[in-house]
Design a protein around this motif. Structure first.
Motif, PDB file in Angstrom:
ATOM      1  N   SER A 177      29.918  41.663 -61.211  1.00  0.00           N
ATOM      2  CA  SER A 177      30.807  42.813 -61.048  1.00  0.00           C
ATOM      3  C   SER A 177      30.572  43.854 -62.133  1.00  0.00           C
ATOM      4  CB  SER A 177      32.272  42.358 -61.070  1.00  0.00           C
ATOM      5  OG  SER A 177      32.552  41.505 -59.982  1.00  0.00           O
TER       6      SER A 177
ATOM      7  N   ASN B 105      33.624  30.140 -60.523  1.00  0.00           N
ATOM      8  CA  ASN B 105      32.380  30.923 -60.604  1.00  0.00           C
ATOM      9  C   ASN B 105      32.539  32.114 -61.549  1.00  0.00           C
ATOM     10  OD1 ASN B 105      30.869  29.635 -58.138  1.00  0.00           O
ATOM     11  ND2 ASN B 105      32.896  30.146 -57.382  1.00  0.00           N
TER      12      ASN B 105
ATOM     13  N   LEU C 149      30.615  35.832 -61.260  1.00  0.00           N
ATOM     14  CA  LEU C 149      31.405  36.930 -60.712  1.00  0.00           C
ATOM     15  C   LEU C 149      31.638  38.031 -61.745  1.00  0.00           C
ATOM     16  CD1 LEU C 149      33.970  34.888 -58.601  1.00  0.00           C
ATOM     17  CD2 LEU C 149      32.220  36.437 -57.723  1.00  0.00           C
TER      18      LEU C 149
ATOM     19  N   ILE D 221      28.022  42.796 -54.425  1.00  0.00           N
ATOM     20  CA  ILE D 221      29.126  41.972 -54.938  1.00  0.00           C
ATOM     21  C   ILE D 221      29.737  41.154 -53.809  1.00  0.00           C
ATOM     22  CG2 ILE D 221      31.465  42.070 -55.900  1.00  0.00           C
ATOM     23  CD1 ILE D 221      30.504  44.528 -57.530  1.00  0.00           C
TER      24      ILE D 221
ATOM     25  N   PRO E  23      37.079  41.433 -60.599  1.00  0.00           N
ATOM     26  CA  PRO E  23      36.508  40.601 -59.534  1.00  0.00           C
ATOM     27  C   PRO E  23      37.536  39.955 -58.617  1.00  0.00           C
ATOM     28  CG  PRO E  23      35.440  40.139 -61.641  1.00  0.00           C
ATOM     29  CD  PRO E  23      36.625  40.994 -61.933  1.00  0.00           C
TER      30      PRO E  23
ATOM     31  N   THR F   2      29.919  37.136 -53.561  1.00  0.00           N
ATOM     32  CA  THR F   2      31.243  36.515 -53.462  1.00  0.00           C
ATOM     33  C   THR F   2      31.363  35.659 -52.206  1.00  0.00           C
ATOM     34  OG1 THR F   2      32.187  38.428 -54.628  1.00  0.00           O
ATOM     35  CG2 THR F   2      33.723  36.946 -53.530  1.00  0.00           C
TER      36      THR F   2
ATOM     37  N   CYS G 281      37.358  38.742 -54.575  1.00  0.00           N
ATOM     38  CA  CYS G 281      37.654  37.343 -54.220  1.00  0.00           C
ATOM     39  C   CYS G 281      38.759  37.263 -53.178  1.00  0.00           C
ATOM     40  CB  CYS G 281      38.053  36.557 -55.468  1.00  0.00           C
ATOM     41  SG  CYS G 281      36.708  36.241 -56.624  1.00  0.00           S
TER      42      CYS G 281
ATOM     43  N   TYR H 151      37.472  32.292 -58.246  1.00  0.00           N
ATOM     44  CA  TYR H 151      37.169  33.037 -59.468  1.00  0.00           C
ATOM     45  C   TYR H 151      36.935  32.081 -60.639  1.00  0.00           C
ATOM     46  CZ  TYR H 151      37.838  36.468 -63.232  1.00  0.00           C
ATOM     47  OH  TYR H 151      37.681  37.253 -64.350  1.00  0.00           O
TER      48      TYR H 151
END
Length: 198
Positions: A28, A20, A24, A50, A179, A54, A183, A17
């Motif tokens: 999202s 990125n 993300l 998504i 997000p 991811t 993840c 997370y």
């Protein structure tokens, strides 16, 4: 028995997370807006997109996934839509029926609302990563989760709690924390299913 370590998954998901965060967050947010604007009809394809982004970031694909890759979720339009409709129907019907059971109906409803999503939490990953149809993807997720249900239930609860912590800070907070669920599930899924070689 297939299992994961929740602490390790959480740490790696947080690293993913952080590394990125802009991609993300915006992916999202855009996915949630489109899903909401379509009254949930596009929720499946948006979440598939998504997941695609991811997993791509986790796998360090080159070229790296970008925000526009959210729309790759439309490649899985039919199975992702059917999956979301089935999940909603099972949860809605289950809660409705259990509400009529005195004393234990609420407890059983809670069990359904946690247990069913846990069992199928990897279904969309199989659809996106393995290009499976909806029924085989659901079955694959159930087969995986039932090998160590309580660990996966714990993972689902932790991911859901972290993702919803943003409710404390209203909409902006939700955007920041949502997000993390993708993840965490992506890291757990990839630990159990290494990326296939091109």
């Amino acid at each position: 028995m297939q299992t994961i370590d929740i602490g390790t998954v959480l740490n790696r998901a947080f690293d993913l997370y952080k590394e990125n965060i802009s991609t993300l967050l915006i992916t999202s947010l855009l996915g949630f807006i489109i899903a909401g604007a379509s009254f949930g009809i596009l929720a499946g394809p948006m979440y598939a997109g998504i997941i695609w982004v991811t997993l791509g970031l986790l796998d360090k694909k080159q070229p790296a996934p970008v925000i526009g890759d959210l729309f790759k979720g439309f490649n899985y339009f039919v199975p992702s839509l059917i999956f979301c409709l089935l999940l909603f129907a099972v949860l809605f019907v289950g809660q409705f029926i259990l509400a009529f059971i005195p004393l234990i109906g609420g407890l059983l409803g809670l069990a359904v609302s946690l247990g069913v999503p846990t069992l199928v939490m990897f279904a969309l990953f199989y659809i996106v990563d393995r290009n499976q149809d909806v029924v085989p993807a659901i079955q694959a997720s159930i087969d995986l989760v039932k090998t160590n249900f309580w660990i996966f239930l714990g993972l689902y609860i932790v991911a859901a709690v972290i993702s919803s912590l943003g409710l404390i800070a209203c909409v902006i907070g939700v955007v920041l924390t949502a997000p993390m669920m993708s993840c965490m599930l992506a890291v757990a899924y990839r630990d159990l299913h290494p990326a296939q070689q091109a």
